[in-house]
Design a protein around this motif. Structure first.
Motif, PDB file in Angstrom:
ATOM      1  N   SER A   1       2.554   1.784  -3.314  1.00  0.00           N
ATOM      2  CA  SER A   1       1.668   2.345  -4.340  1.00  0.00           C
ATOM      3  C   SER A   1       1.377   3.802  -4.048  1.00  0.00           C
ATOM      4  O   SER A   1       1.288   4.626  -4.965  1.00  0.00           O
ATOM      5  CB  SER A   1       0.367   1.542  -4.423  1.00  0.00           C
ATOM      6  N   GLU A   2       1.280   4.149  -2.756  1.00  0.00           N
ATOM      7  CA  GLU A   2       1.071   5.563  -2.407  1.00  0.00           C
ATOM      8  C   GLU A   2       2.260   6.416  -2.859  1.00  0.00           C
ATOM      9  O   GLU A   2       2.102   7.500  -3.405  1.00  0.00           O
ATOM     10  CB  GLU A   2       0.867   5.708  -0.896  1.00  0.00           C
TER      11      GLU A   2
ATOM     12  N   VAL B   1       0.845  -1.196   0.000  1.00  0.00           N
ATOM     13  CA  VAL B   1       0.000   0.000   0.000  1.00  0.00           C
ATOM     14  C   VAL B   1       0.881   1.247   0.000  1.00  0.00           C
ATOM     15  O   VAL B   1       0.690   2.178  -0.790  1.00  0.00           O
ATOM     16  CB  VAL B   1      -0.921  -0.001   1.234  1.00  0.00           C
TER      17      VAL B   1
END
Lengths: 682, 313
Positions: B74-75, B71
């Protein structure tokens, strides 16, 4: 030219009536605004009241101040009357009346009203420049939309014989006289109203009566003076050698010579290229733009210089309390002016883009603060006693300037082979290095803390009269005024010298200049040295005035601000640079601070901004404003506010300063005199 | 020795960032012969956008992530792309507003206008994040032992990303149709226009890519360094521009090597002891860089990799 028959009567005839109306309105309106909206009337009455009522203590009875004030007032009103005479005699009468009125209104009435409203000199100058810029922009747009074509420039070259000279002189007299009469009536009516409403002291009625008689008489003679000034710039007829010789017997040799010179001037003008001649023709009488011609400019300059010189005494009367702070800040403005003048040599004349000019300023500042302060003991072990070392300020002014000039050569030498943008980055590098050096060499410079307690200059006392350098800003004001005068003089002389022409040549085309025999090395180094020299003078002054110096005060943004002054004013143009410095300083230090005080006041309409945007202050967006100004000026007026004549011709090759279409001589077929004149190298 | 090697790697990573910024300078200079002073400030705004995007996604400096997860990755990727796009669009906008009207003006005019844009962007940054240092998110990335030295993984990451971007740019310029058009415009704008190249579009694309690289550099910078402030870009931009000049302005390979060299100097100057320069080399690194630049320009006026083109009369 409208004057065909000589008007002997005091009443204008129908032909000249329009000319008189045009210029009398144009001059009278600003004069009335000065008198009644701003301070004119108060000052006159103040002077008379303090003479007539010596017992009233609330009046200012300082004789020195009264003399200065009356001198200033005499000059203002006298030159206004002379100007009206000059303008009427100088005008070719081909330009529209409304056009002149609008120009005059925006150039004089707007600043005067702003002065009266804000009672702050720099803010009103800054705002007036903005208004003027908008006005010029709108005017150009309207002209373009209406397909306005001004009269062709060279056609205004008008040969004037003795008969017409006499007529012009009488016309000028008439203008002065009528100015006097109308102004006398206006002031009389105003004073009667004031008297009727009990706002006028009874004794002043004597002055009112005297003035009403005096004004027309003064107008008659001053108008004649203005007419004489205008006649100086006429083109006299080609009398021919025979006539000149026969007349020469009566008039003496000078008459013949004077005639011969003027004839050659006419020919000279005819042979110039169209764009150049249109500029030269501006000073010939009669012309299309008398307001911008040389005679009128002399009057403006004289007024401006009187104002600047007398300013410290006039200030409390014009702007009320807070004189000391204002004069201090104008002293600071002065060294910006000198810096801009110096940078103008490097960037404006020689075309060497110097982005690290602050380096020389730092060197100049430290030069005096290391000698004229307790730091001298740290450096040499000798105690610098203020009563002795203060005197060294004067030689140090020159020595430090020479020292920085030497540094200019040293820093300039490695950049000689570089062109344009490489030069820019290297000079920017110097601007970064020098403050770092002064920060880190703390053994000598006291590091980031800087040097405190720098001595002010010392001057000898004349009898009991001593200049108070440590408490009063006025001596600094006059010192910087003298320094600026010297710098402007040096700048003008340098520009017109052989070296100055070489600078302009390498600015235009380095290779062509080199092939014409200009020594690039010497020329460029001399430009760097001359530019740095002025920075040195400004630095010494700054150190002495401020008393403390720290390296944190200088960074490369400063260099960019100096550059902005030069560019906004007009690269290579000395009056432009002066205006640029004043405008930038006004925006930078006064307008933004003033706006901040408005914005922090909850009742003001500007208060919404700090609430809308987090941590918003106007001083915080100083650079934003500068940036936008720079971009806008570059896009719409790349030659600056007051461009130099040469650059204006360059940047507007086919159009002149108002972006008016102008038939170019190159439109003519080869073989015609116009074409040949253009092809000739100026 | 270990210190030296460590400084070498840190220098290379810093240099890679400089190289990415320098590429923007050099591309713009190559195509319209303008020092784009605003480039450094585009970089600053890139760092601000990175912070803004990450904080919108809940990753803030006050509340840093404790572990790496997909996560988070991807951020970060989103932040990188956002910064790239923001800066790229900003660059195109600036070109449209401030440089295109001045394309045929005298040479000083667009330069002054560029300085103007730079001042504007600085103050926009100041209004946005204030006059103080703004901290980046510190990522939970450790270090690895490589031989005698303990290397922060982030340095390797920075180097890898920068090299990928530079290689991509090199491919784009040398192998694609757009790249060929860019080279054509750089060589002769009028001739390129006659050959059917849309000059305005190509200049726009150049600004897009150049400023986008500054945005990417801003993202990488945010991983490696602790904080940013509104004036950062002007300072770093100056150094990056020095790198571009050092390599020979207008030359892509030159800018890459120039960036790396400047990065190395910047980092190795710290080794100079206080006995040689007061307060040690660290206080002097900018001065040393400019001194070296001046020295190099004295002997090679068009930079290390630049061709010394004779002036045409």
């Amino acid at each position: 030219m409208a004057v065909s028959e000589s008007p002997r009567k005091l009443l204008p005839n129908t032909e000249t009536r329009k000319l008189l109306l045009k210029w009398l309105v144009a001059v009278l309106v600003p004069v009335c605004v000065f008198t009644y909206v701003w301070v004119g009337e108060q000052m006159v009455n103040g002077v008379w009241l303090s003479l007539l009522y010596p017992d009233v203590t609330s009046l200012d009875h300082d004789p020195w101040s009264l003399i200065i004030q009356s001198l200033f007032l005499l000059l203002v009103y006298g030159s206004a009357i002379a100007l009206s005479g000059y303008l009427v005699a100088a005008d070719s009468g081909r330009r529209n009346m409304l056009e002149v009125w609008f120009d005059v209104a925006f150039a004089t009435v707007v600043p005067l009203v702003l002065l009266a409203v804000t009672s702050n000199l720099l803010i009103s100058i800054g705002l007036a420049v903005v208004v003027w810029g908008i006005y010029l922009f709108v005017r150009t747009r309207i002209r373009r939309a209406r397909h306005y074509t001004p009269p062709a420039p060279l056609a205004s070259l008008h040969v004037i014989d003795d008969k017409e000279r006499g007529a012009l002189l009488r016309l000028a007299q008439q203008a002065g006289l009528w100015f006097g009469i109308i102004f006398a009536v206006i002031t009389l009516v105003a004073d009667i109203i004031f008297f009727a409403t009990d706002q006028l002291a009874p004794l002043l009625l004597i002055w009112v009566a005297v003035r009403t008689v005096l004004l027309p008489v003064a107008g008659y003679f001053l108008g004649r003076l203005g007419g004489r000034m205008a006649l100086r710039y006429t083109v006299a007829p080609d009398a021919g050698i025979e006539v000149a010789q026969s007349e020469g017997a009566q008039r003496g040799r000078m008459g013949w010579r004077g005639n011969a010179r003027k004839v050659s001037r006419e020919e000279q003008l005819q042979s110039l290229s169209a764009s150049r001649a249109s500029e030269e023709a501006r000073d010939v009488v009669p012309n299309d733009k008398p307001l911008q011609s040389r005679g009128a400019t002399r009057i403006y300059l004289m007024l401006l210089m009187t104002f600047v010189v007398l300013y410290p005494i006039l200030d409390p009367i014009l702007f009320g309390s807070g004189t000391k702070g204002r004069i201090t800040s104008y002293g600071d403005l002065g060294f910006y002016v000198i810096l801009a003048l110096g940078l103008n040599i490097v960037v404006g004349f020689a075309g060497l883009l110097d982005l690290g000019y602050v380096a020389f300023f730092v060197i100049g500042t430290y030069a005096w603060s290391m000698v004229g302060s307790p730091q001298f003991y740290v450096l040499t072990g000798m105690i610098a006693r203020p009563e002795i070392f203060s005197w060294f300020f004067w030689p140090m002014l020159i020595i430090a300037a020479l020292l920085t000039a030497l540094w200019g050569v040293l820093l300039g030498a490695p950049t000689l082979r570089l062109r344009g943008d490489y030069l820019a980055i290297v000079t920017l590098g110097f601007g970064e290095i020098i403050p770092i050096v002064f920060t880190q060499m703390d053994k000598y410079t006291n590091g980031t803390d800087g040097i405190a307690g720098v001595y002010p200059p010392a001057t000898p006392c004349i009898g009991s009269f001593c200049l108070n350098w440590s408490n009063s800003p006025t001596p600094y004001y006059y010192l910087i005024l003298i320094l600026i005068g010297v710098c402007i003089f040096a700048n003008v002389r340098l520009r017109d010298s052989r070296m100055g022409r070489a600078w302009i040549a390498i600015r235009e085309d380095e290779i062509a200049a080199a092939s014409s025999g200009i020594n690039l090395v010497n020329t460029k180094l001399f430009a760097f040295a001359a530019g740095a020299f002025f920075a040195g003078i400004a630095g010494v002054y700054h150190a002495a005035k401020l008393g403390t110096v720290a390296p944190g005060d200088f960074n490369s943004t400063d260099s960019i601000i100096y550059l902005a002054m030069v560019v906004i004013g007009g690269l290579g143009s000395i009056p432009g640079v002066l205006v640029g410095a004043v405008v930038v300083y006004a925006i930078n230090l006064l307008i933004l601070n003033q706006l901040d005080t408005y914005a922090s006041d909850p009742s003001n309409f500007l208060h919404f901004l700090p609430q809308l945007i987090h941590n918003f202050t106007f001083s915080n967006v100083r650079n934003l404003l500068f940036g936008i100004i720079l971009i806008v000026i570059m896009i719409f007026r790349p030659e600056g506010l007051i461009p130099s004549a040469r650059r204006r011709r360059e940047l507007h090759h086919t159009t002149n300063e108002d972006e008016e279409a102008e038939p170019s001589a190159l439109d003519q077929p080869p073989g015609t005199p116009e074409f040949e004149a253009e092809m000739k190298v100026e | 020795m270990a210190t030296f090697l460590n400084l070498l790697i840190v220098g290379l990573a810093t240099g890679a960032i400089y190289a990415l910024i320098a590429l923007g300078y050099t591309m713009v200079y190559g195509i319209i012969e303008l020092i784009n002073f605003a480039h450094g400030d585009i970089f600053t705004l890139g760092t601000f956008v990175t912070i803004a995007i990450l904080s919108m996604l809940g990753v803030t400096a006050a509340n840093p992530p404790s572990t790496m997860s997909w996560v988070l990755v991807s951020e970060l990727a989103l932040a990188c792309i956002g910064s790239f796009l923001f800066c790229a669009v900003l660059g195109v906008l600036i070109e449209r507003v401030a440089y295109r009207p001045l394309r045929n003006a005298p040479r000083l005019a667009p330069l002054i206008s560029a300085i103007g844009v730079s001042l504007v962007l600085q103050d926009v940054g100041k209004l946005w994040f204030g006059n103080t240092n703004v901290s980046f998110v510190s990522l939970p990335i450790g270090s690895v032992q490589m031989g005698p030295v303990n290397v922060d993984v982030i340095n390797i990451f920075v180097l890898v990303v920068a090299i990928i971007l530079m290689a991509g740019l090199q491919l784009l310029v040398t192998r694609t149709r757009i790249g060929r058009a860019m080279r054509a415009v750089a060589q002769d704008r009028d001739a390129a226009a006659l050959m059917g190249v849309n000059v305005n579009l190509i200049i726009g694309v150049t600004f897009f890519i150049g400023a986008g690289l500054a945005g990417a550099a801003a993202f990488i910078y945010s991983l490696k360094f602790p904080n940013t402030y509104f004036y950062l870009g002007f300072e770093q931009g100056l150094i990056a521009f020095t790198a571009a000049v050092l390599g020979g302005i207008g030359n892509l390979v030159g800018a890459m090597f120039g960036g790396l060299i400047i990065g190395l100097i910047y980092s190795l100057v710290t080794l100079i002891p206080a006995t040689v320069l007061p307060h040690g080399g660290n206080a002097w690194n900018k001065a040393v860089i400019f001194a070296i630049l001046i020295l190099i320009l004295v002997f090679r006026p068009s930079g290390l990799f630049g061709q010394n083109t004779p002036e045409k009369v």
